[in-house]
Design a protein around this motif. Structure first.
Motif, PDB file in Angstrom:
ATOM      1  N   CYS A 381      -3.703 -14.866  40.878  1.00  0.00           N
ATOM      2  CA  CYS A 381      -4.802 -15.605  40.239  1.00  0.00           C
ATOM      3  C   CYS A 381      -5.157 -14.952  38.899  1.00  0.00           C
ATOM      4  O   CYS A 381      -6.339 -14.798  38.549  1.00  0.00           O
ATOM      5  N   VAL A 382      -4.153 -14.540  38.140  1.00  0.00           N
ATOM      6  CA  VAL A 382      -4.378 -13.842  36.872  1.00  0.00           C
ATOM      7  C   VAL A 382      -5.066 -14.774  35.864  1.00  0.00           C
ATOM      8  O   VAL A 382      -4.698 -15.951  35.739  1.00  0.00           O
ATOM      9  N   ASN A 383      -6.076 -14.209  35.154  1.00  0.00           N
ATOM     10  CA  ASN A 383      -6.763 -14.945  34.070  1.00  0.00           C
ATOM     11  C   ASN A 383      -7.183 -16.356  34.501  1.00  0.00           C
ATOM     12  O   ASN A 383      -6.940 -17.347  33.817  1.00  0.00           O
ATOM     13  N   HIS A 399       1.244 -11.052  57.813  1.00  0.00           N
ATOM     14  CA  HIS A 399      -0.021 -10.388  58.120  1.00  0.00           C
ATOM     15  C   HIS A 399      -0.661  -9.763  56.875  1.00  0.00           C
ATOM     16  O   HIS A 399      -1.875  -9.665  56.780  1.00  0.00           O
ATOM     17  N   ASN A 400       0.171  -9.344  55.921  1.00  0.00           N
ATOM     18  CA  ASN A 400      -0.335  -8.646  54.742  1.00  0.00           C
ATOM     19  C   ASN A 400      -0.566  -9.593  53.565  1.00  0.00           C
ATOM     20  O   ASN A 400      -0.003 -10.689  53.513  1.00  0.00           O
ATOM     21  N   ILE A 401      -1.402  -9.113  52.615  1.00  0.00           N
ATOM     22  CA  ILE A 401      -1.736  -9.908  51.425  1.00  0.00           C
ATOM     23  C   ILE A 401      -1.551  -9.044  50.188  1.00  0.00           C
ATOM     24  O   ILE A 401      -2.020  -7.894  50.138  1.00  0.00           O
ATOM     25  N   ASN A 402      -0.851  -9.612  49.198  1.00  0.00           N
ATOM     26  CA  ASN A 402      -0.740  -8.990  47.875  1.00  0.00           C
ATOM     27  C   ASN A 402      -1.532  -9.876  46.926  1.00  0.00           C
ATOM     28  O   ASN A 402      -1.147 -11.007  46.649  1.00  0.00           O
ATOM     29  N   LEU A 403      -2.677  -9.341  46.420  1.00  0.00           N
ATOM     30  CA  LEU A 403      -3.620 -10.169  45.661  1.00  0.00           C
ATOM     31  C   LEU A 403      -3.765  -9.652  44.230  1.00  0.00           C
ATOM     32  O   LEU A 403      -4.177  -8.503  44.015  1.00  0.00           O
ATOM     33  N   ASN A 404      -3.433 -10.505  43.258  1.00  0.00           N
ATOM     34  CA  ASN A 404      -3.552 -10.149  41.835  1.00  0.00           C
ATOM     35  C   ASN A 404      -4.713 -10.942  41.235  1.00  0.00           C
ATOM     36  O   ASN A 404      -4.635 -12.156  41.054  1.00  0.00           O
ATOM     37  N   LEU A 405      -5.816 -10.222  40.924  1.00  0.00           N
ATOM     38  CA  LEU A 405      -7.012 -10.850  40.349  1.00  0.00           C
ATOM     39  C   LEU A 405      -7.308 -10.281  38.959  1.00  0.00           C
ATOM     40  O   LEU A 405      -8.460 -10.331  38.500  1.00  0.00           O
ATOM     41  N   THR A 423      -2.699  -5.220  50.970  1.00  0.00           N
ATOM     42  CA  THR A 423      -1.892  -4.018  50.757  1.00  0.00           C
ATOM     43  C   THR A 423      -1.808  -3.665  49.272  1.00  0.00           C
ATOM     44  O   THR A 423      -1.575  -2.503  48.930  1.00  0.00           O
ATOM     45  N   ASN A 424      -1.965  -4.654  48.402  1.00  0.00           N
ATOM     46  CA  ASN A 424      -1.996  -4.417  46.962  1.00  0.00           C
ATOM     47  C   ASN A 424      -3.091  -5.296  46.350  1.00  0.00           C
ATOM     48  O   ASN A 424      -3.111  -6.509  46.593  1.00  0.00           O
ATOM     49  N   LEU A 425      -3.974  -4.658  45.548  1.00  0.00           N
ATOM     50  CA  LEU A 425      -5.079  -5.384  44.930  1.00  0.00           C
ATOM     51  C   LEU A 425      -5.167  -4.982  43.461  1.00  0.00           C
ATOM     52  O   LEU A 425      -5.419  -3.811  43.137  1.00  0.00           O
ATOM     53  N   ASP A 426      -4.956  -5.954  42.597  1.00  0.00           N
ATOM     54  CA  ASP A 426      -5.048  -5.708  41.145  1.00  0.00           C
ATOM     55  C   ASP A 426      -6.358  -6.292  40.636  1.00  0.00           C
ATOM     56  O   ASP A 426      -6.518  -7.506  40.558  1.00  0.00           O
ATOM     57  N   ILE A 448      -4.768   0.040  44.787  1.00  0.00           N
ATOM     58  CA  ILE A 448      -5.788  -0.654  43.995  1.00  0.00           C
ATOM     59  C   ILE A 448      -5.649  -0.283  42.526  1.00  0.00           C
ATOM     60  O   ILE A 448      -5.475   0.901  42.179  1.00  0.00           O
ATOM     61  N   ASP A 449      -5.764  -1.282  41.687  1.00  0.00           N
ATOM     62  CA  ASP A 449      -5.770  -1.046  40.233  1.00  0.00           C
ATOM     63  C   ASP A 449      -7.142  -1.433  39.697  1.00  0.00           C
ATOM     64  O   ASP A 449      -7.530  -2.595  39.717  1.00  0.00           O
ATOM     65  N   LEU A 450      -7.907  -0.402  39.222  1.00  0.00           N
ATOM     66  CA  LEU A 450      -9.254  -0.617  38.688  1.00  0.00           C
ATOM     67  C   LEU A 450      -9.300  -0.410  37.172  1.00  0.00           C
ATOM     68  O   LEU A 450     -10.382  -0.346  36.576  1.00  0.00           O
ATOM     69  N   SER A 451      -8.157  -0.325  36.550  1.00  0.00           N
ATOM     70  CA  SER A 451      -8.096  -0.014  35.118  1.00  0.00           C
ATOM     71  C   SER A 451      -8.849  -1.057  34.287  1.00  0.00           C
ATOM     72  O   SER A 451      -8.856  -2.256  34.605  1.00  0.00           O
TER      73      SER A 451
END
Length: 844
Positions: A381-383, A399-405, A423-426, A448-451
């Motif tokens: 769901c980028v931009n 079962h797992n979710i890779n979520l790009n926000l 398992t991955n959250l941007d 997690i990426d909080l940059s």
């Protein structure tokens, strides 16, 4: 025909009986047949081979029954030219005719709705009556006619083969042939069947081997018409219009059973999605499918998409397919375009992907790919202008979710249900302001990426347990103060060799690289000491409060007794007005205690002028005890409980408990009332379960029967306090309360009582009479003739005849035994050593 053998009951070499049909004796399965099966498939069992290839012993020798049309509409009847012969079997084979229905005298008892047909059949009764032939008809072939429906054929108990193919049948009913246990071959292909009842093929009574329902118009198929507990060979639904499999009854397969083998052909149907058998059959896992069902499915020439639904089955089947190849395994992909025409066994597992659209739950503007081989739902769901975490589709396969926000406007990590599956959250380049502890714990296993979140100035302490390699914080400036002392240890213990550049803003030191931050730069001692002091004070207060509340609850009755005693002292300043000074409650079955009460306590208290109410003595005869006691206690100042071990251990404590309950409740409500507890047997509070009595003993509010001063009677008088102003003696007037213990039948003129106690009344002329005490019912008076009589010490009741009134008819036998008639006609009451017992509600 005498002596002829029944061909359906005879025995012969290579005879084979189908499982579950022990009375079907007409099938042969030779060793050559079984050997041929093994050549084709080594693993095939003998019964499986015979299920498919056994042949009837009568095959080719059936005798045809003649048929004759009876109307131009295609109605016909079956005739016979000779009597039934048990050495023969019969068939009705009329394919390529003009029949509009199955011959009407098959399984018909002779009642026909059409009058003309009825007349025709009646006229040909002898020839048309084929009832005796029904159990010997083994084959029916009416293919390529104009049949519209299947009538009831359940009378044909020996029917082995039924061919109704190439007709115009539109519906298949489960009442047509489900009782035909010997039916082995059913052919209904090339009809117009659009619907069929549930549980036709899978009915327990059916033992079909070959079923052909191909080339019809079915759009869905229920599991009860292809899953059976009985074995079968082939079930053909090919070239219908089936798009889905259903489970109308929501049946769950019994996982302790094994549903028998067979091949179900669904070739050339309109499936777009491979059936999800796990959900369809209510299974816990796909693995159960192989242990419960021994079925093969032929999906060739269908429009099945090679997506995520098919992946779990291909993962389990790949090795088996390569080892045990069957032609029906060669299923081709119809979609997606890049896989179209490819055999499913050649598709890699990573290519079985579902591209979910908004109608499947994917957030608008986002892409959602479900890849079961990786066990992950990938959401991008980028931009997308999001201000909060979106709702995501629920995957059945991952079962797992890779979520790009990244690149959105999210300020907080919301409390969404799927956080622990990520398992991955941007979250880079958002507007995060904080991360709460709950969210941090839910994301403990995620990268997690909080940059680039410039508003984020602090991290939750729960992050200290994760490796720094799993969190990216480039270009963050965090406030590193006394609340962040844990960060120094985190960076030392959980450090990462990868670059993780974030900065610390330290008071009086400015902004610096996080690796240069040290707790020594902070002045946290004063703040910590203050917090510790406040925390200790609050903790002490809470502990004290809890202990106090616990003690107060534990000793609530003791506190109440003390408060009531204090209140009662203040109330003693006013001299109370009551009918009685004391009500005595004790175990009247304890003879020693009773003797002390009557001979010592009562004499002492009444000698001092106290008005005492003793229930065994003073309760009116015939009065309901509960009501009388309540009334007396309301007009009594002090409730005196003489506590003994027997008082506590009575088998029936109902009445003594009630006396205490009434006395206790009145004591609580009225400050002028009092309770005096005399501990006759020196009972310990540890031996008492009753909470209020235990409380009296604990606070030392009792009078011990044995005391060193030996002044128990003086202590009791002191506890009773000043004598009450009796209601009955207000203004020096004597009030006599009449109690009609006896009714006088005679007309004695005058009975006089010198002490004016509460036993008296009037005779029929209205003259007064009373008795001196409970043992002496008269002291002076006149007889029927007017003669005087008097005997102050006599225990007799002379000069008058008495009877017990109706209202006092419930007199105990004990009391009646104490009455006797003297020789001169007087009633005498025997001496009573102790009060009469045995009545719960009425007292003598």
């Amino acid at each position: 025909m005498s002596g002829a053998l029944d061909i359906l009951l005879t025995t012969f070499p290579d005879q084979w009986r189908p499982k579950g049909v022990p009375d079907k004796n007409d099938l042969r399965c030779t060793s050559e047949t079984i050997t041929s099966c093994h050549r084709k498939q080594l693993t095939m069992k003998a019964d499986e081979c015979c299920q498919c290839h056994a042949t009837p012993i009568w095959e080719g020798r059936e005798e045809q029954l003649p048929m004759e049309y009876v109307s131009a509409l295609g109605n016909a009847i079956v005739l016979h030219e000779e009597d039934v012969n048990i050495s023969k079997v019969y068939k009705i084979e009329y394919p390529n005719e003009e029949l509009s229905e199955i011959p009407i005298n098959i399984c018909n008892d002779g009642h026909y709705s059409d009058r003309t047909l009825n007349n025709i059949i009646t006229s040909a009764h002898d020839l048309a009556n084929i009832t005796a032939f029904w159990p010997r008809i083994v084959r029916i072939d009416l293919s390529n006619n104009r049949l519209l429906q299947i009538s009831d054929l359940n009378c044909l108990t020996a029917l082995d083969t039924l061919d109704l193919s190439s007709n115009r049948i539109e519906h298949l009913s489960n009442t047509s042939f489900t009782n035909l246990t010997h039916l082995r071959v059913l052919s209904l292909h090339h009809n117009r069947i659009q619907s069929m009842d549930i549980s036709i093929i899978a009915a327990k009574s059916m033992h079909l081997s070959h079923i052909d329902l191909s080339e019809n118009e079915l759009e869905n198929l229920d599991i009860t018409n292809f899953i059976s507990e009985n074995p079968f060979c082939s079930l053909d639904y090919s070239r219908n219009e089936i798009q889905e499999l259903t489970n109308v009854l929501n049946i769950s397969l019994n996982t302790s059973k094994h549903y028998e083998s067979g091949v179900v052909s669904l070739q050339g149907n309109l499936f777009h999605i491979f059936p999800d058998f796990k959900e369809l059959l209510n299974l816990n896992s796909i693995e159960q499918l192989g242990t419960v069902l021994d079925l093969g499915f032929d999906f060739r020439d269908t429009t099945i998409g090679c997506d995520c639904v098919l992946e779990p089955y291909m993962e389990k089947a790949k090795n088996f397919v390569k080892t045990y190849w069957r032609d029906y395994f060669d299923v081709k992909c119809d979609s997606p375009p890049r896989l179209k025409g490819m055999s499913v066994i050649n598709v890699t597992l990573d290519d079985f992907v579902c591209d979910l659209k908004p109608n499947k739950g994917c957030p608008p503007g986002c892409s959602c790919l479900d890849i079961p081989s990786k066990g992950t739902l990938f959401v991008d769901c980028v931009n997308n202008g999001l201000t909060k975490f979106p709702e995501l589709p629920v995957s059945k396969y991952s079962h797992n979710i890779n979520l790009n926000l990244s690149g959105n406007k999210i300020t907080h990590i919301g409390n969404v249900s799927y956080l622990d599956k990520i398992t991955n959250l941007d979250l880079s380049q958002n507007q995060l302001e904080e991360i709460n502890e709950k969210a941090a714990k839910a994301l403990e296993n995620a990268n997690i990426d909080l940059s680039g979140n410039s508003r984020l100035v602090s991290l939750p302490q729960a992050i200290q347990y994760r490796n720094m390699c799993s969190i990216h914080m480039n270009n963050l400036i965090l406030d590193c103060g006394c609340d962040s002392k844990w960060m120094e240890n985190w960076m030392d213990v959980k450090s990462c060799h990868k670059s993780n550049d974030f900065l610390c803003r330290v008071e009086e030191h400015g902004v610096m690289p996080a690796k240069d931050f040290s707790v020594d730069m902070l002045n946290c001692f004063t703040k910590d000491l203050f917090l510790v002091t406040v925390s200790a004070a609050v903790a002490s207060f809470i502990i004290t409060l809890v202990i106090s509340a616990t003690l107060l609850f534990q000793f609530r009755y003791e506190v109440l007794v003390i408060l009531l005693k204090f209140r009662q002292k203040n109330a003693n300043a006013i001299r109370p007005v009551f009918n009685y000074d004391a009500y005595l409650s004790f175990d009247t079955e304890n003879e020693d205690l009773q003797k002390w009460v009557y001979m010592t306590l009562i004499r002492h208290l009444e000698a001092k002028g106290y008005k005492i109410f003793l229930p065994p003595r003073d309760l009116p005869f015939g009065e309901v005890r509960t009501t009388a006691t309540i009334n007396v206690l309301q007009s009594t100042r002090t409730f005196v409980l003489i506590l003994s071990e027997s008082y506590l251990n009575q088998e029936d404590q109902v009445w003594t408990n009630n006396e205490w309950k009434y006395g206790w409740n009145m004591y609580k409500k009225d400050p002028q009332k009092n309770i005096v507890l005399i501990n006759y047997d020196h009972v310990s509070s540890f031996d008492v379960n009753h909470p209020q009595i235990k409380a009296f003993l604990r606070v030392g509010s009792q009078i011990e029967f044995v005391n060193v001063q030996r002044n128990i009677l003086e202590q009791i008088s002191e506890k009773l306090g000043p004598k009450s102003v009796l209601k009955g003696h207000m203004n020096n007037k004597t009030v006599i309360t009449p109690v009609n213990l006896f009714q006088v039948k005679d007309t004695a003129e005058n009975f006089e009582n010198k002490n004016n106690i509460n036993y008296g009344g009037k005779n029929e002329k209205g003259d007064n009479f009373s008795n001196k005490n409970i043992y002496n019912l008269n002291n002076g008076g006149k007889d029927d003739e007017g003669n005087n009589f008097s005997d102050t010490n006599s225990d007799t009741c002379a000069g008058s005849e008495f009877e017990i009134s109706e209202q006092n008819h419930q007199v105990s036998k004990t009391f009646r035994d104490r009455l006797s008639i003297t020789s001169d006609g007087n009633i005498k009451i025997k001496e009573m050593k102790r009060p009469v017992h045995g009545l719960h509600h009425y007292w003598v």
